[in-house]
Write an enzyme that holds these catalytic residues in place. Structure first.
Site, PDB file in Angstrom:
ATOM      1  N   HIS A 180     -44.254  -4.416  10.017  1.00 49.83           N
ATOM      2  CA  HIS A 180     -44.944  -3.120   9.949  1.00 49.83           C
ATOM      3  C   HIS A 180     -44.671  -2.343  11.235  1.00 49.83           C
ATOM      4  O   HIS A 180     -44.716  -2.942  12.309  1.00 49.83           O
ATOM      5  CB  HIS A 180     -46.447  -3.359   9.780  1.00 49.83           C
TER       6      HIS A 180
ATOM      7  N   GLU B  19       0.867  -1.190   0.000  1.00 53.75           N
ATOM      8  CA  GLU B  19       0.000   0.000   0.000  1.00 53.75           C
ATOM      9  C   GLU B  19       0.898   1.233   0.000  1.00 53.75           C
ATOM     10  O   GLU B  19       1.778   1.363   0.841  1.00 53.75           O
ATOM     11  CB  GLU B  19      -0.933  -0.007   1.209  1.00 53.75           C
TER      12      GLU B  19
ATOM     13  N   MET C 203      -4.019   5.259   3.598  1.00 52.23           N
ATOM     14  CA  MET C 203      -4.970   4.539   2.741  1.00 52.23           C
ATOM     15  C   MET C 203      -5.107   3.058   3.096  1.00 52.23           C
ATOM     16  O   MET C 203      -5.665   2.290   2.321  1.00 52.23           O
ATOM     17  CB  MET C 203      -4.558   4.685   1.269  1.00 52.23           C
ATOM     18  N   TYR C 204      -4.602   2.633   4.283  1.00 51.78           N
ATOM     19  CA  TYR C 204      -4.844   1.244   4.672  1.00 51.78           C
ATOM     20  C   TYR C 204      -6.353   1.033   4.702  1.00 51.78           C
ATOM     21  O   TYR C 204      -7.074   1.793   5.343  1.00 51.78           O
ATOM     22  CB  TYR C 204      -4.279   0.947   6.068  1.00 51.78           C
ATOM     23  N   GLY C 205      -6.812   0.016   3.995  1.00 54.53           N
ATOM     24  CA  GLY C 205      -8.260  -0.214   3.905  1.00 54.53           C
ATOM     25  C   GLY C 205      -8.812   0.283   2.587  1.00 54.53           C
ATOM     26  O   GLY C 205      -9.939  -0.041   2.227  1.00 54.53           O
ATOM     27  N   GLY C 206      -8.046   1.095   1.855  1.00 52.43           N
ATOM     28  CA  GLY C 206      -8.442   1.517   0.508  1.00 52.43           C
ATOM     29  C   GLY C 206      -9.352   2.726   0.443  1.00 52.43           C
ATOM     30  O   GLY C 206      -9.574   3.439   1.427  1.00 52.43           O
ATOM     31  N   THR C 207      -9.870   2.949  -0.760  1.00 51.09           N
ATOM     32  CA  THR C 207     -10.687   4.134  -1.073  1.00 51.09           C
ATOM     33  C   THR C 207     -11.954   4.203  -0.235  1.00 51.09           C
ATOM     34  O   THR C 207     -12.293   5.242   0.334  1.00 51.09           O
ATOM     35  CB  THR C 207     -11.057   4.103  -2.577  1.00 51.09           C
ATOM     36  N   CYS C 208     -12.673   3.089  -0.166  1.00 57.67           N
ATOM     37  CA  CYS C 208     -13.997   3.091   0.470  1.00 57.67           C
ATOM     38  C   CYS C 208     -13.920   3.595   1.913  1.00 57.67           C
ATOM     39  O   CYS C 208     -14.666   4.483   2.318  1.00 57.67           O
ATOM     40  CB  CYS C 208     -14.565   1.679   0.407  1.00 57.67           C
TER      41      CYS C 208
ATOM     42  N   SER D 243       0.241   4.425   0.617  1.00 54.46           N
ATOM     43  CA  SER D 243       0.077   5.487   1.611  1.00 54.46           C
ATOM     44  C   SER D 243      -0.416   4.956   2.953  1.00 54.46           C
ATOM     45  O   SER D 243      -1.416   4.229   3.007  1.00 54.46           O
ATOM     46  CB  SER D 243      -0.937   6.513   1.088  1.00 54.46           C
TER      47      SER D 243
HETATM   48  C1  LIG Z   1     -16.320   9.834  -2.993  1.00 54.98           C
HETATM   49  C2  LIG Z   1     -16.615   8.387  -3.293  1.00 54.98           C
HETATM   50  C3  LIG Z   1     -17.737   7.782  -2.770  1.00 54.98           C
HETATM   51  C4  LIG Z   1     -18.000   6.453  -3.029  1.00 54.98           C
HETATM   52  N1  LIG Z   1     -19.121   5.879  -2.491  1.00 54.98           N
HETATM   53  C5  LIG Z   1     -19.371   4.575  -2.703  1.00 54.98           C
HETATM   54  C6  LIG Z   1     -20.483   3.940  -2.088  1.00 54.98           C
HETATM   55  O1  LIG Z   1     -21.254   4.553  -1.343  1.00 54.98           O
HETATM   56  N2  LIG Z   1     -20.674   2.627  -2.310  1.00 54.98           N
HETATM   57  C7  LIG Z   1     -19.836   1.901  -3.118  1.00 54.98           C
HETATM   58  O2  LIG Z   1     -20.046   0.696  -3.268  1.00 54.98           O
HETATM   59  N3  LIG Z   1     -18.784   2.481  -3.728  1.00 54.98           N
HETATM   60  C8  LIG Z   1     -18.538   3.792  -3.532  1.00 54.98           C
HETATM   61  N4  LIG Z   1     -17.446   4.367  -4.119  1.00 54.98           N
HETATM   62  C9  LIG Z   1     -16.589   3.545  -4.987  1.00 54.98           C
HETATM   63  C10 LIG Z   1     -15.687   2.640  -4.129  1.00 54.98           C
HETATM   64  O3  LIG Z   1     -15.024   3.419  -3.152  1.00 54.98           O
HETATM   65  C11 LIG Z   1     -14.674   1.945  -5.011  1.00 54.98           C
HETATM   66  O4  LIG Z   1     -15.348   1.262  -6.051  1.00 54.98           O
HETATM   67  C12 LIG Z   1     -13.862   0.936  -4.218  1.00 54.98           C
HETATM   68  O5  LIG Z   1     -13.323   1.488  -3.058  1.00 54.98           O
HETATM   69  C13 LIG Z   1     -12.741   0.401  -5.101  1.00 54.98           C
HETATM   70  O6  LIG Z   1     -11.981  -0.506  -4.380  1.00 54.98           O
HETATM   71  P1  LIG Z   1     -10.758  -1.244  -5.038  1.00 54.98           P
HETATM   72  O7  LIG Z   1     -10.728  -2.599  -4.452  1.00 54.98           O
HETATM   73  O8  LIG Z   1     -10.778  -1.137  -6.501  1.00 54.98           O
HETATM   74  O9  LIG Z   1      -9.460  -0.458  -4.562  1.00 54.98           O
HETATM   75  P2  LIG Z   1      -9.238   0.820  -3.660  1.00 54.98           P
HETATM   76  O10 LIG Z   1     -10.025   0.728  -2.411  1.00 54.98           O
HETATM   77  O11 LIG Z   1      -9.364   2.002  -4.504  1.00 54.98           O
HETATM   78  O12 LIG Z   1      -7.733   0.612  -3.210  1.00 54.98           O
HETATM   79  C14 LIG Z   1      -6.639   0.796  -4.047  1.00 54.98           C
HETATM   80  C15 LIG Z   1      -5.427   1.072  -3.174  1.00 54.98           C
HETATM   81  O13 LIG Z   1      -4.240   0.940  -3.954  1.00 54.98           O
HETATM   82  C16 LIG Z   1      -3.297   1.887  -3.527  1.00 54.98           C
HETATM   83  N5  LIG Z   1      -2.336   2.054  -4.622  1.00 54.98           N
HETATM   84  C17 LIG Z   1      -2.534   2.647  -5.822  1.00 54.98           C
HETATM   85  N6  LIG Z   1      -1.417   2.569  -6.583  1.00 54.98           N
HETATM   86  C18 LIG Z   1      -0.498   1.905  -5.843  1.00 54.98           C
HETATM   87  C19 LIG Z   1       0.843   1.507  -6.091  1.00 54.98           C
HETATM   88  N7  LIG Z   1       1.466   1.753  -7.244  1.00 54.98           N
HETATM   89  N8  LIG Z   1       1.510   0.874  -5.102  1.00 54.98           N
HETATM   90  C20 LIG Z   1       0.902   0.597  -3.933  1.00 54.98           C
HETATM   91  N9  LIG Z   1      -0.373   0.931  -3.655  1.00 54.98           N
HETATM   92  C21 LIG Z   1      -1.062   1.569  -4.601  1.00 54.98           C
HETATM   93  C22 LIG Z   1      -4.137   3.118  -3.217  1.00 54.98           C
HETATM   94  O14 LIG Z   1      -3.492   4.005  -2.335  1.00 54.98           O
HETATM   95  C23 LIG Z   1      -5.396   2.483  -2.603  1.00 54.98           C
HETATM   96  O15 LIG Z   1      -5.353   2.415  -1.208  1.00 54.98           O
HETATM   97  C24 LIG Z   1     -17.125   5.703  -3.854  1.00 54.98           C
HETATM   98  C25 LIG Z   1     -15.976   6.295  -4.388  1.00 54.98           C
HETATM   99  C26 LIG Z   1     -15.713   7.618  -4.098  1.00 54.98           C
HETATM  100  C27 LIG Z   1     -14.464   8.231  -4.641  1.00 54.98           C
END
Ligand SMILES: Cc1cc2nc3c(=O)[nH]c(=O)nc-3n(C[C@H](O)[C@H](O)[C@H](O)COP(=O)(O)OP(=O)(O)OC[C@H]3O[C@@H](n4cnc5c(N)ncnc54)[C@H](O)[C@@H]3O)c2cc1C
Ligand SMILES: NC(=O)c1ccc[n+]([C@@H]2O[C@H](COP(=O)([O-])OP(=O)(O)OC[C@H]3O[C@@H](n4cnc5c(N)ncnc54)[C@H](O)[C@@H]3O)[C@@H](O)[C@H]2O)c1
Length: 458
Positions: A443, A35, A40-45, A37
């Protein structure tokens, strides 16, 4: 450079990857998760997506229901909502890190990954470079915002969704470029806190993928909350003006300007493959820049797979999770699961009230050659909605007139993001709609509106 060897290397701490890692470790594999950053542990969500936005949406809804909030009180409540959101994110991030880091079969490497060869990935960590060699590699690097080529887009008051989540001052006027999921959810959040919101969408149709009657209802309800929508509108320039900005707009009626205190850019998300050096591994990308995969999520290199947003599938956390299920089945199961067997994928847009949908809209069903029966029900018909004081919205069902199967369900109304899952499960069963119509629900509940909605099918 230190060299380490693993059985499986996962690049990115996304939903699919962080679920796959312990599974692979339990199969006896030596696993590494990279990872880039520590934030960003745990990712985008967890960190910058679903969780923080829905936490803010919840607080915004509460503030919008209250009366007598002046600007100072709204700012104070917004600041508290940001703080609570940060606390929640920090908690979840820590839990996510510990889940993997404490696992004896998993090594978490904090650093940026890039391919050196088909089996070797260089990881740039704070302490130096590591060359990680692995038999199997999984790319789970997610997506990042698309930034359109608009002069001034790099200005101080222009933000991506990630940056907006840390915006300390509640903007009096917020301009949002893009009327998709992120644009509408942020519009609803900030309007709830009291900002004057304008959504600038270059398409000509509001929510083009949604049922037309439902989309009209959404537009009407959001407009009543003060959100302005400007369709067929392009931003040609953003100019800083002290503490605010002026947007130059190109509209069907000619040029126009809009003043704002903050601008959110929400024009889509593209694959996060920057710096991955995919060429060194021979991994191909599609014309849209996503990692090319087949129905089993295998890339153009047999020992490398791509999961989540980076592979160009629907960008939802639960799709990344389902990608994990496919890999689990393909690598250790009976190899029957593919992306092709995904039917009836539900989704929710967390505006206020939320919009949820599964299956076909009426327009889509007709286009696919079905003869349909439909029914609509206003949310005012629900006693539960009246108790919740959330009577806005509309439900609609689409049934195949020949087979009596439910083809689609849309609910714009309170708790629709929960209700849609019941309908989704039912649709998988393939039973006639009358079975769901006559199912006993508790209900008062929002789910019981399904009985009445389907009772109105003719
Ligand atoms: C504002 C927002 C709201 C959202 N709301 C929803 C929602 O309500 N419900 C829903 O289902 N989805 C929602 N989504 C979409 C959802 O967040 C994503 O579809 C999902 O998190 C994608 O997960 P993933 O497994 O693809 O990877 P991600 O969770 O994106 O993880 C990828 C990770 O890889 C890391 N990374 C990238 N490049 C490298 C590299 N070269 N080396 C090492 N690490 C790297 C990043 O830092 C990141 O932590 C939302 C998205 C956003 C932006
Ligand atoms: N509730 C959820 O599940 C949820 C919430 C937020 C995000 N997401 C995911 O994140 C993805 C990305 O969201 P998004 O809203 O950034 O993308 P999107 O693709 O949903 O919407 C982007 C919008 O911006 C418009 N647009 C593009 N360029 C423009 C320009 N120059 N000027 C004006 N408008 C322009 C497009 O026409 C489109 O309507 C979504 O597709 C979704 O899968 C999901």
């Amino acid at each position: 450079m230190i060299k380490e060897t693993f059985d499986a290397l996962i690049i990115g701490f996304g939903k699919g990857g962080k679920t796959l890692a312990p599974f692979l470790a339990e199969q006896g594999l030596k696993v590494a998760v990279v990872e880039k950053s520590p934030l960003m542990y745990g990712g985008t969500c967890i960190n910058i997506g679903c969780i923080p936005t829905k936490a803010l949406a919840y607080q915004s809804h509460i503030v919008s229901q209250e009366e007598g909030n002046g600007p100072e009180s709204r700012q104070a409540k917004y600041a508290r909502a940001l703080q609570e959101k940060d606390e929640l994110v920090t908690l979840l991030r820590g839990k996510n890190f510990n889940n993997l880091n404490s696992h004896p079969g998993i090594t978490v490497l904090t650093g940026t990954a890039s391919f050196q060869s088909p089996h070797e990935v260089r990881v740039e960590t704070e302490a130096g470079s590591i060359l990680a060699e692995a038999e199997r590699i999984f790319i789970n690097t997610g997506a990042k915002p698309v930034l359109p080529d608009i002069p001034g887009i790099d200005g101080a008051h222009v933000y991506t969704s990630t940056e907006m989540l840390d915006l300390a001052k509640l903007p009096s006027r917020l301009a949002i470029i893009g009327g998709g999921y992120i644009g509408l959810e942020f519009a609803s959040i900030y309007a709830g806190f009291g900002s004057e919101v304008t959504v600038l969408e270059n398409g000509g149709v509001f929510m083009p993928r949604e049922d037309r009657e439902i989309a009209e209802e959404v537009k009407k309800v959001l407009e009543a909350k003060g959100i302005r929508f400007r369709l067929q509108t392009k931003v040609s320039r953003i100019a800083e003006q002290g503490e605010s900005v002026q947007l130059l707009l190109s509209t069907p009626d000619g040029e126009d300007t809009l003043q704002a205190d903050a601008v959110l850019v929400a024009t889509g998300r593209q694959a996060n493959t920057d710096g991955l050096n995919l060429e060194a591994a021979g991994v191909e990308v599609t014309e849209r820049g996503f990692v090319r995969v087949d129905e089993t999520l295998q890339t153009t290199v047999p020992h490398i797979w791509a999961i989540g947003d980076v592979n160009g599938g629907p960008q939802f956390t639960y799709i990344s999770l389902d990608d994990y299920r496919i890999l689990k089945n393909q690598l250790f199961g009976d190899r029957t699961r593919t992306t092709g067997d995904r039917r009836f994928v539900p989704y929710s847009v967390f505006i206020d009230p939320p919009l949820a949908q599964v299956g076909y809209t009426e327009q889509e069903a007709l286009k696919r050659g079905h003869t349909v029966k439909t029914a609509k029900l206003p949310v005012t018909a629900s006693t539960r909605a009246r108790q919740l004081k959330q009577t806005e919205g509309l439900l609609k069902a689409v049934v195949d007139a020949e087979t009596d199967r439910l083809l689609g369900f849309t609910m714009f109304g309170a708790e629709s993001s929960e209700v849609v899952n019941i309908v989704s499960v039912f649709m998988q069963s393939g039973q006639p709609y009358s079975v769901l119509r006559d199912t006993i629900f508790t209900h008062p509940s929002m789910a019981e509106t399904i009985n009445d909605l389907l009772g109105a099918i003719q």
